[in-house]
Design an enzyme around this catalytic site. Structure first.
Site, PDB file in Angstrom:
ATOM      1  N   TYR A 103       0.847  -1.191   0.000  1.00 37.86           N
ATOM      2  CA  TYR A 103       0.000   0.000   0.000  1.00 37.86           C
ATOM      3  C   TYR A 103       0.883   1.241   0.000  1.00 37.86           C
ATOM      4  O   TYR A 103       1.941   1.262   0.632  1.00 37.86           O
ATOM      5  CB  TYR A 103      -0.877   0.037   1.250  1.00 37.86           C
ATOM      6  N   TYR A 142      -0.696  -9.696   0.901  1.00 40.44           N
ATOM      7  CA  TYR A 142       0.344  -9.096   1.734  1.00 40.44           C
ATOM      8  C   TYR A 142       0.303  -9.657   3.155  1.00 40.44           C
ATOM      9  O   TYR A 142      -0.752 -10.057   3.631  1.00 40.44           O
ATOM     10  CB  TYR A 142       0.269  -7.570   1.726  1.00 40.44           C
ATOM     11  N   ARG A 152      -3.085 -11.570   4.014  1.00 40.44           N
ATOM     12  CA  ARG A 152      -4.409 -11.240   3.493  1.00 40.44           C
ATOM     13  C   ARG A 152      -4.538 -11.751   2.067  1.00 40.44           C
ATOM     14  O   ARG A 152      -3.627 -11.576   1.260  1.00 40.44           O
ATOM     15  CB  ARG A 152      -4.629  -9.714   3.455  1.00 40.44           C
ATOM     16  N   HIS A 155      -7.309  -8.375  -2.335  1.00 38.03           N
ATOM     17  CA  HIS A 155      -8.635  -7.773  -2.176  1.00 38.03           C
ATOM     18  C   HIS A 155      -8.603  -6.308  -2.571  1.00 38.03           C
ATOM     19  O   HIS A 155      -7.556  -5.662  -2.544  1.00 38.03           O
ATOM     20  CB  HIS A 155      -9.139  -7.919  -0.738  1.00 38.03           C
ATOM     21  N   HIS A 157     -10.672  -2.811  -1.423  1.00 32.94           N
ATOM     22  CA  HIS A 157     -11.626  -2.223  -0.479  1.00 32.94           C
ATOM     23  C   HIS A 157     -12.659  -1.401  -1.243  1.00 32.94           C
ATOM     24  O   HIS A 157     -12.295  -0.626  -2.139  1.00 32.94           O
ATOM     25  CB  HIS A 157     -10.910  -1.290   0.500  1.00 32.94           C
TER      26      HIS A 157
END
Lengths: 233, 193
Positions: A103, A142, A152, A155, A157
């Site tokens: 991110y 990640y 995770r 995905h 959000h």
């Protein structure tokens, strides 16, 4: 149009205390929630102020000088209410990691590289039928600190508004067949399997653009049904 | 069982997408200043902090508010009582800082009709999102200097010993403090909607 919001619909959500997802332990209410009637305050919501959505905000691959690295994908679908009607002109906001699972947020410490051509934020408004479309890069998995070897699943959000303050939802879209599903306490915090699988997009070969991008469909269902008309109406 | 899409946590990394401020190169869709030029009503500040079950500040939560204008009307065509006051949108969003702090600049809302047409005391809806929250928690901000609180049809549904968690305290000038405790002895009342 008058909508009602059955409370039973909330059964689809994860319990607020989901101990396998550790940070819920100190961040979930311990006292019972107070049941109140839905008043005008809850039954209305922001419908103006979406003018900040710019023409290309729904294409996360053209926000920088060059193209981001990764698997280019189209993510599209409909936002509907519980009766299956499209929710028109509603705002969707998305954010995600890059192809490496990193991110751009300053707090992210994952030692995978940032992509100078990828921020990972986008916005779109549904059209008059409730349809939306994004172009982006498939995010990577990640690691995170919840438990040893915690990862995770890939995905995206999603933040969606809908007709009112109580139709508003923040959720995550997953990709079909991800081997990490079994091990992820956030995905599995939704205990009902059918409800959980509604967060998984489907591969959409028909809308895949040859020689350009794969496509995934993600339909979103928000709270709200049409009020049953009275007999004497 | 309904067919709605389940909620998932907003996670720790929403800021660059949802509350960028000046920290990230992304335009803000919403901010924490709801005051528009020429809007009528008393301009107020609402400040507070968000705490977890151990009393520690939560630096990575996101708050959203929704409220009526000074005449008690919502900027939504579903509110059919009058033409919405286009000068005031009624929606704001703010992330908490390193001390769990947040601030909204807005106007004091007017009274809104409640169940059976009974007026509700002036209030603002507040939704709290954060890492560790599987869905948002929704509460209401009331104002300690409003006599109408005593007869408010929603406040009276709240156990008497917990009502104070919903009342913002007037500090100085036009600043109200409203702290949010997600859990524990001082837990804020959250609603099942």
């Amino acid at each position: 149009m008058t909508l009602i919001y059955p409370r039973e619909s909330n059964a689809a959500h994860a319990p607020r205390l989901s101990p396998a997802y550790k940070s819920t332990v100190l961040r979930s209410p311990s006292k019972p929630l107070v049941i109140i009637p839905h008043t005008l305050s809850e039954l209305t919501g922001p419908v103006y102020g979406h003018e900040t959505v710019r023409e290309n905000d729904n294409d996360l691959t053209i926000q920088h000088k060059g193209e981001p690295l990764g698997e280019r994908i189209i993510v599209h679908g409909h936002v509907r209410d519980e009766d299956g009607r499209g929710v028109p002109n509603t705002l969707l906001e998305v954010w995600q990691a890059n192809a490496c699972g990193r991110y751009i947020h300053v707090v992210d410490q994952h030692p995978a590289p940032l992509d100078p051509n990828f921020t990972g934020a986008g916005r779109a408004q549904t059209d008059s039928n409730g349809y939306y479309r994004f172009v982006t890069i498939k995010p990577g998995a990640y690691p995170w600190g919840n438990h040893p070897n915690a990862w995770r699943p890939a995905h995206i959000h999603f933040s969606v508004f809908g007709h009112s303050f109580i139709s508003r939802i923040v959720t995550q879209m997953y990709f079909p067949g991800d081997p990490l599903f079994t091990y992820d306490p956030i995905f599995n915090s939704v205990t009902d399997e059918k409800a959980r699988m509604r967060m998984v997009s489907s591969f959409d070969i028909e809308n895949t653009k040859p020689d350009w991008a794969l496509c995934y469909r993600f339909d979103i269902v928000l709270r709200g049904r049409n009020a049953t008309p009275l007999d004497n109406d | 069982m309904s067919n709605i899409t389940p909620s998932q946590t907003v996670g720790p990394y929403f800021k660059y997408g949802l509350t960028p401020g000046n920290d990230y190169a992304w335009n803000d869709a919403f901010g924490n200043d709801l005051v528009t030029p020429n809007v009528s009503g008393e301009r107020i500040r609402i400040v507070g902090q968000v705490f977890d079950g151990e009393g520690k500040v939560i630096p990575d939560s996101m708050l959203e508010i929704w409220q009526a204008d000074a005449q008690g009307r919502f900027a939504d065509p579903q509110d059919t009582r009058a033409m919405p006051n286009a000068a005031f949108k009624g929606f704001g969003r703010c992330g908490t800082d390193a001390k769990g702090g947040f601030e909204f600049r807005t106007i004091k809302p007017g009274p809104v009709p409640g169940p059976g047409g009974k007026p509700q005391a002036p209030h603002i809806l507040l939704a709290v999102f954060a890492r560790g929250m599987t869905q948002q928690a929704i509460t209401r901000i009331y104002f300690e200097d409003e006599a109408a609180n005593a007869a408010d049809p929603i406040l009276t549904l709240v156990p008497a010993d917990r009502r104070t968690t919903l009342i913002a305290k007037r500090e100085q000038g036009v600043t109200y403090r409203f702290d949010v405790h997600l859990q524990g002895d001082r837990e804020t009342v959250f609603f099942d909607l």
